[in-house]
Design an enzyme around this catalytic site. Structure first.
Site, short mmCIF file in Angstrom:
data_model
loop_
_atom_site.label_atom_id
_atom_site.label_comp_id
_atom_site.label_asym_id
_atom_site.label_seq_id
_atom_site.Cartn_x
_atom_site.Cartn_y
_atom_site.Cartn_z
N GLY A 194 0.78 -1.18 -0.05
CA GLY A 194 0.02 -0.08 0.14
C GLY A 194 0.74 1.16 0.02
CG ASN A 195 -0.44 4.84 -1.38
OD1 ASN A 195 -1.24 5.66 -0.49
ND2 ASN A 195 -0.84 3.99 -2.40
NE ARG A 196 4.15 7.88 5.31
CZ ARG A 196 4.99 8.73 4.89
NH1 ARG A 196 5.90 8.52 4.16
NH2 ARG A 196 4.87 10.03 5.30
CB SER A 197 -2.74 8.29 0.06
OG SER A 197 -3.70 9.04 -0.02
#
Ligand SMILES: Cc1cc2nc3c(=O)[nH]c(=O)nc-3n(C[C@H](O)[C@H](O)[C@H](O)COP(=O)(O)O)c2cc1C
Length: 384
Positions: A194-197
């Site tokens: 995933g990513n940190r958004s």
């Protein structure tokens, strides 16, 4: 000129509401102060009557019917809880319950009260109903503690009030599609890339579009903030789902791709949880498809397309300029991810708005403020 109802509750920040009243009056608005009985133990109603240059009304109903906006600052934990549950035990809570125009509120409380699950649930309820929350900010509180709970500065609240008032019908009758959050690409049954958004920027954009009268759909990938009220919410946790949901609604008047969509996903996700082994796990990543490019390819005349570019420094900005033409977009919002204090998973952002006619740098500000600037640009493009 607008008619503004200004609610004040009992908290240490009540004195700051006097400055807000002053700013509103100075801008030419008619301000009707409404203090809770507790607020009057912190600051006298007379202060507001003097600033508003009018006495507190004996009969609220006529003001209620004609008011353009209701702002509550500071909003105490107590009144916040009452509003979440629809209580009407004093003149302010009665007003909020009876008022059907836009409501904006600036919570202010001790960080532990703000973080408490009860308050989190109450805040989510207010958001769902479309109440615009300004702050609270992080900083030192009256008791000397540091944390999130400080009321936003009166200038910031004033700016948000002005933004809501000025933009009420700008996107009436338009359909706006916003994607928000970060996609998660499965590695196996329980793990993902995933990513940190957090989705905060996209949620702020959806809320701002709704405040301007648009019919808003929010395609949401794993939001870690509550979604705004009165928007259609379409969950889309992976890049493939987000692509499908966005393209199915690509006929919207405005499409804002604020979601952080994975560029790569595991080529062969396992349906089972991979057991722990001593040897390394080699994963092949395959590229996902480019949703913004697809939208650009099938865009219709008059449609407004907005993309985001999360990149680093000046070379990243140069790539954002190229992206504008390459993706046939009208606006690229450049986010410098080399900075820790803004962007991903932060409450503030600093962006450069890149259009065919030029560039505009928006200085560091809360994401809600950045959203108003982006939507100002969108409104110009829609009406061009
Ligand atoms: C000195 C003092 C400061 C307070 N500051 C706050 C505050 O900043 N935020 C808050 O939610 N409550 C604060 N409280 C508690 C509220 O005043 C209390 O919950 C009150 O019932 C709120 O009433 P109202 O929401 O009807 O105005 C404070 C209380 C005291 C005595």
């Amino acid at each position: 000129m607008a008619r503004v109802l200004l609610g004040i509750t009992g908290g240490i920040a009540a004195y700051k509401a006097a400055e807000l009243a002053r700013l509103l009056v100075k801008a030419g608005h008619e301000v009707t102060p409404i203090l809770t009985p507790e607020a009057e133990t912190f600051i006298a109603a007379k202060t507001f009557e003097a600033l508003a240059r009018r006495e507190a009304p004996r009969e609220l109903y006529p003001h209620l019917v004609h008011a353009d906006l209701l702002a509550v600052a500071p909003l105490s934990a107590n009144t916040l809880a009452k509003l979440a549950h629809g209580l009407a035990d004093n003149v302010l809570t009665q007003t909020v319950l009876a008022f059907d125009g836009p409501v904006l509120a600036a919570p202010a409380m001790n960080p532990r009260m703000w973080a408490h699950r009860a308050t989190r649930e109450n805040v989510a309820k207010l958001r769902e109903r479309g109440i615009v929350l300004v702050g609270p900010d992080e900083g030192e509180l009256a008791e000397g503690e540091w944390g999130v709970g400080r009321m936003s500065e009166p200038e910031e609240i004033f700016a948000r009030v002005e933004a809501v008032l000025a933009r009420r019908d700008q996107l009436a009758g338009r359909r706006v599609l916003v994607s928000a959050g970060g996609t998660r690409e499965p590695l196996d049954a329980v793990r993902f890339l995933g990513n940190r958004s957090s989705g905060r920027m996209g949620v702020a954009l959806a809320e701002e579009a709704r405040l301007r009268g648009a019919e808003v759909t929010l395609v949401a990938a794993n939001l870690s903030v509550p979604p705004p009220g009165r928007v259609e919410l379409v969950p889309a946790p992976t890049a493939a789902e987000l692509e499908r949901e966005v393209l199915a609604r690509a006929d919207a008047d405005v499409v804002v791709m604020a979601a952080a969509v994975a560029d790569y996903r595991p080529a062969e996700p396992s349906a089972e949880k991979r057991p722990k082994h001593a040897e390394p796990w080699v994963v092949t990543l395959e590229p996902t498809s480019d949703v913004l490019a697809q939208l650009g390819a099938k865009r219709w005349h008059g449609q407004v397309l907005v993309g985001f570019a999360a990149d680093r420094g000046e070379t990243g900005l140069a790539r954002a300029r190229e992206k504008l033409a390459a993706k046939k977009s009208d606006l690229i919002v450049f986010n410098d991810v080399s900075r820790e204090d803004i962007g991903f998973d932060a409450s503030e952002n600093e962006v450069v708005l890149v259009t065919a006619t030029g560039e505009r740098r928006i200085p560091k500000a809360p994401k809600e403020r950045i959203a108003t600037e982006i939507l100002d640009e969108v409104v110009k493009l829609v009406t061009k």
